[in-house]
Enzyme design. Structure first.
Site, mmCIF file in Angstrom:
data_model
loop_
_atom_site.group_PDB
_atom_site.id
_atom_site.type_symbol
_atom_site.label_atom_id
_atom_site.label_comp_id
_atom_site.label_asym_id
_atom_site.label_seq_id
_atom_site.Cartn_x
_atom_site.Cartn_y
_atom_site.Cartn_z
ATOM 1 N N THR A 555 0.862 -1.184 0.000
ATOM 2 C CA THR A 555 0.000 0.000 0.000
ATOM 3 C C THR A 555 0.900 1.236 0.000
ATOM 4 O O THR A 555 2.132 1.125 -0.033
ATOM 5 C CB THR A 555 -0.845 0.058 1.295
ATOM 6 O OG1 THR A 555 0.023 0.402 2.389
ATOM 7 C CG2 THR A 555 -1.499 -1.274 1.601
ATOM 8 N N LYS A 682 12.822 9.203 -2.228
ATOM 9 C CA LYS A 682 13.808 8.150 -2.543
ATOM 10 C C LYS A 682 15.212 8.597 -2.162
ATOM 11 O O LYS A 682 15.999 7.821 -1.616
ATOM 12 C CB LYS A 682 13.730 7.794 -4.029
ATOM 13 C CG LYS A 682 12.438 7.060 -4.382
ATOM 14 C CD LYS A 682 12.249 6.942 -5.872
ATOM 15 C CE LYS A 682 10.909 6.249 -6.171
ATOM 16 N NZ LYS A 682 10.525 6.372 -7.575
#
Ligand code: ADP
Ligand code: ASP
Ligand code: MG
Length: 815
Positions: A555, A682
């Site tokens: 998710t 990231k």
């Protein structure tokens, strides 16, 4: 002479009695036969229960009618199938025996207790009647039958309810019986006589022991124990469905299995047959073709040295402790003498690292007797506080793993502990080897069945098991299920058994403790009405103790990511493509890392950066092996890689966004990609991995678009305006081209840890130059990779590559 013993399960009804008679008849043709019979199934239990209800409620004699009626019905049904069977005399005997029992039970009501000599007579009536019924069936079939009276001929010593037979004395008596004109010898199991010729019994399940004794007394060439399973299995086949039949066992192995709970054989059975070297075969009355299990002196047939997993329940552990204990003389001898004087068996003595504690296990129903024996023996020491108060832990079980010379095999114990640990099952104590053929552990009773199954699965099938709990079934989750389904067989052949036991989205779930059928999961999921919540998931796993349980988070849910610590503490590994945990506050990030190392669980998040590209693992490897990262930079967004690749081919900015959208490269609203926040997350994860204490706000994002564009929350509005930027990007692309460069959206961490996300002009020699079409790249400039960087390049988004990255992480939980 051959001995056949038929247990209660083989005498459960009229058909079974006649089937046993058939087996006996078949054998009569080839040899002299002696037969030992138990009571019909459940009868002994009913008799025991009747005595207990009478003692507790003082009057409930009608319970005895239940057992009596079972016999009447049995005889009536046999008569239907064997018309010349003499039912009248048997019915009279049944009545006589039960009238006798009723009289004794009246005595119990008056006494308010049942003396053991009376109890022995009461609970052994089933055996007596079985023999009488079988005698009549065989006589109806014209066979000569001799009945041996065990009370007169099996001389025993010990307790009324748990006696031990003296074989030489009994052998002498039996040798005096004239058996010349006999086809079949019959004897009731479970029963013997003491020196006073009173009836005693040989302990519950004791007919197997009776059979072994009679085999020894008659110098039988073989002892066949007929029951309701094909032989001895690696576990109780009723409890562990994938247990398998053992072709053969040595006497010692059989002894160990039965001692530690394999009910198929009474533990004392082995002693006479091994002493007189009588081979014993366990056979199935329900499956006459099965070869059974051979128990003999040398077991050469079976290749696997492991033989079985058994359990004994209703165990209590006594803990005797005290700081001054090591100075007390003979303490062990005093403890064990006091207990043995009460005729109580100590099942195991468990290991303890200090000399200040002695632990041992007994059956729970002996707690009071042991406690009073020890309190009496150590009255002074307890009073003077030389010993601590006696501590008793109940509701325990003993799990034993049996194998020839198992104690001498390296790695077995560690494998057992690793397996139980990975299923979150606590080991309370380890037993000192009662023999070199078994290892025993004390566990909580509530965990025992799961523990037996898990140990069996890992030790006997050599399979490594991963249990997956999948949360999130969008594109990646669904693809992962498909990949696991397609690869399951291949992995199974490599001894990896991966099963998905839970599939959930934010609302509902499907669950199967043995693994969901992945070929029809979508249908099952549609039909499911089972609500999903995390407490339910945790309580399910506590109940079932799955082996190697791993939560897979597919998710992007913040709340779920905030539960990771709870998951680790409850024994789960976590594999996640959800970036929310690793980009939460640095404090939470650290807390997760600490919990992972404390709980010894695996936390894999390779797909947080660059989907399936091995960016995180490569970075960890570089750091672990002593390299140091000077700086790194990359293109970490599939959509932006595509869009900037298009620009250099002359496609307009708005058109390239449209194409990226059509190909499914972008988020539902492309503005989310163009904000740069995803790349920033990231970069944050990589920076933290490199050791920088960063928060998301520390990542400098130079916006790709003029600020006013970011206020268009509506996708269509945003797309209608985006053409305004075409000219700007065209000019920027041209400017770069003039310099021999291209535009790229880059994330980077410099040698001081400064993290930036922005558009850069990239020259032809740069590893980022050629990256387009949705590819990702990350270049590490390190102490070792210098001046040329280590470059990882490939698709960094998409369901297939992301799911395969998660799948690979899952397999790594086994390492
Ligand atoms: P009987 O009435 O024939 O004496 P029991 O009920 O005493 O039969 O013993 C047979 C049962 O033992 C089987 O039905 C099986 O459930 C149980 N059992 C326990 N452990 C094992 C094992 N390792 N192998 C086979 N059977 C086992
Ligand atoms: N009938 C006895 C019992 O149930 C003995 C036996 O079946 O072995 O314990
Ligand atoms: Mg039995």
């Amino acid at each position: 002479m051959k001995l056949l013993k038929f247990g209660g399960t083989s005498l459960a009804n009229a058909e079974k009695f006649l089937c046993v008679a058939d087996i006996i008849e078949k054998n009569i043709k080839n040899a002299k036969i002696a037969v030992v019979l138990s009571a019909p199934a459940k009868i002994t239990n009913y008799l025991v229960e009747t005595i207990e209800t009478i003692i507790q409620h003082h009057q409930k004699l009608e319970d005895i009618n239940l057992s009596e009626n079972i016999f009447f019905e049995l005889v009536q049904n046999i008569k239907k199938m064997q018309p010349n069977f003499c039912n009248k005399s048997i019915n009279e005997l049944i009545k006589k025996e039960f009238d006798k029992l009723r009289k004794m039970m009246h005595g119990i009501i008056l006494l308010k207790q049942c003396p053991d000599n009376i109890r022995a007579i009461l609970i052994s009536r089933g055996e007596i009647l079985s023999v009488f019924i079988m005698k009549n069936i065989l006589e109806a079939r014209k066979h000569q039958v001799t009945v041996i009276n065990p009370v007169k001929n099996l001389i025993s010593i010990g307790h009324y309810l748990d006696s031990t037979v003296n074989i030489p004395k009994s052998k002498k008596l039996i040798s005096q019986i004239n058996l010349n004109n006999t086809d079949v010898i019959l004897m009731a199991g479970f029963i013997a006589g003491n020196e006073k010729k009173e009836l005693v019994v040989l302990g519950r399940n004791g007919s197997d022991y009776s059979a072994a004794i009679l085999a020894a007394c008659l110098n039988a060439s073989c002892c066949e124990i007929w029951t309701d399973v094909d032989g001895v299995f690696t576990c109780d086949p009723r409890e562990v469905s994938n247990s398998y039949l053992l072709e053969s066992l040595s006497y010692e192995e059989a002894m160990e299995l039965s001692y530690f709970g394999a009910k198929v054989l009474h533990p004392r059975t082995i002693e006479p047959i091994s002493q007189f070297k009588i081979p014993c075969i366990i056979k199935n009355t329900n499956n006459l073709n099965s070869l059974g299990t051979l128990i003999c002196e040398k077991n050469n047939l079976t290749k696997n040295f492991l033989k079985g997993v058994t359990h004994l329940d209703n165990i209590a552990m006594f803990v005797i402790s005290g700081l001054a204990m090591k100075n007390m003389l003979n303490i062990n001898a005093r403890i064990f003498t006091a207990i043995s004087q009460k005729n109580i068996n100590i099942i195991i003595i468990t290991q303890s690292s200090s000399e200040n504690t002695i632990n041992f296990c007994i059956l729970e129903n002996c707690i009071d007797q042991v406690k009073s024996a020890l309190t009496e023996e150590f009255r002074l020491e307890l009073k003077e506080n030389i010993l601590n108060p006696i501590h008793i832990i109940s509701k325990l079980s003993i799990l034993s793993i049996v194998g020839s010379n198992i104690f001498l095999k390296p790695n077995i114990a560690s494998k057992i502990f690793y397996t139980l640990g990975s299923a979150n099952i606590n080991v309370i104590a380890i037993a000192q080897g009662s023999s070199k053929h078994s290892i025993s552990l004390v566990l909580n009773k509530k965990n025992i069945l799961n523990a037996v199954k898990i140990i069996h699965d890992t030790m006997f099938s050599n399979k490594k098991i991963i249990t997956v709990f999948l949360i999130g079934i969008g594109g990646v989750g669904k693809t992962l299920i498909k990949q696991i389904f397609e690869q399951k067989h291949f992995l199974y052949k490599k001894n990896i058994d991966i099963k998905i036991c839970l599939i959930a989205n934010s609302k509902k779930m499907i669950m199967s403790k043995n693994g969901i059928n992945l070929s029809i999961w979508e249908n099952d999921f549609k039909k499911s009405k089972e609500e999903f919540n995390l407490d339910k998931l945790i309580s399910l796993t506590k109940k079932h103790h799955f082996l190697n349980p791993a939560i897979v988070d597919c998710t992007s849910d913040q709340l779920l990511s905030e539960q990771y610590i709870t998951f680790f503490k409850n024994g789960f590994h976590i594999i996640t493509s959800n970036k929310k945990a690793n980009t939460n506050t640095f404090q939470y990030y650290q807390k997760i890392q600490k919990t992972v190392s404390k709980t010894n669980k695996k936390f894999f998040y390779e797909t947080n950066v660059g989907a399936g590209l091995p960016i995180i693992s490569t970075l960890k490897n570089l750091l672990n092996t002593g390299d140091s990262i000077t700086c790194c930079k990359g293109i970490l967004s599939g959509s932006l890689s595509f869009i900037f690749g298009k620009l250099e081919k002359g496609v307009t900015f708005s058109q390239s966004i449209k194409e990226a959208q059509e190909l499914g490269f972008t988020e539902p609203n492309p503005l989310d990609d163009l904000s740069g926040i995803d790349v920033a997350r990231k970069i944050l994860i990589i920076a933290r991995e490199m050791g920088y204490h960063k928060e998301l706000k520390d990542i400098e994002i130079t916006p790709l678009l003029p600020e006013h564009f970011y206020k268009y929350k509506d996708k269509n509005k945003f797309l209608s305006k985006i053409q305004e930027l075409d000219l700007y990007f065209l000019e920027q692309t041209k400017k770069a081209k003039k310099l021999g460069k291209v535009l790229r959206f880059v994330g980077k961490i410099d040698n001081k840890g400064k993290c930036q996300v922005k558009i850069e002009k990239i020259s032809i020699h740069d590893p980022l130059y050629k990256v387009k079409n949705g590819e990702n790249v990350l270049a590490f400039y390190t102490k070792y990779y210098h001046p040329l960087p280590l470059v990882l390049k490939g698709y960094g988004a998409g369901n297939n590559v992301t799911a395969s990255g998660i799948f690979s992480n899952l397999l790594h939980t086994l390492s």
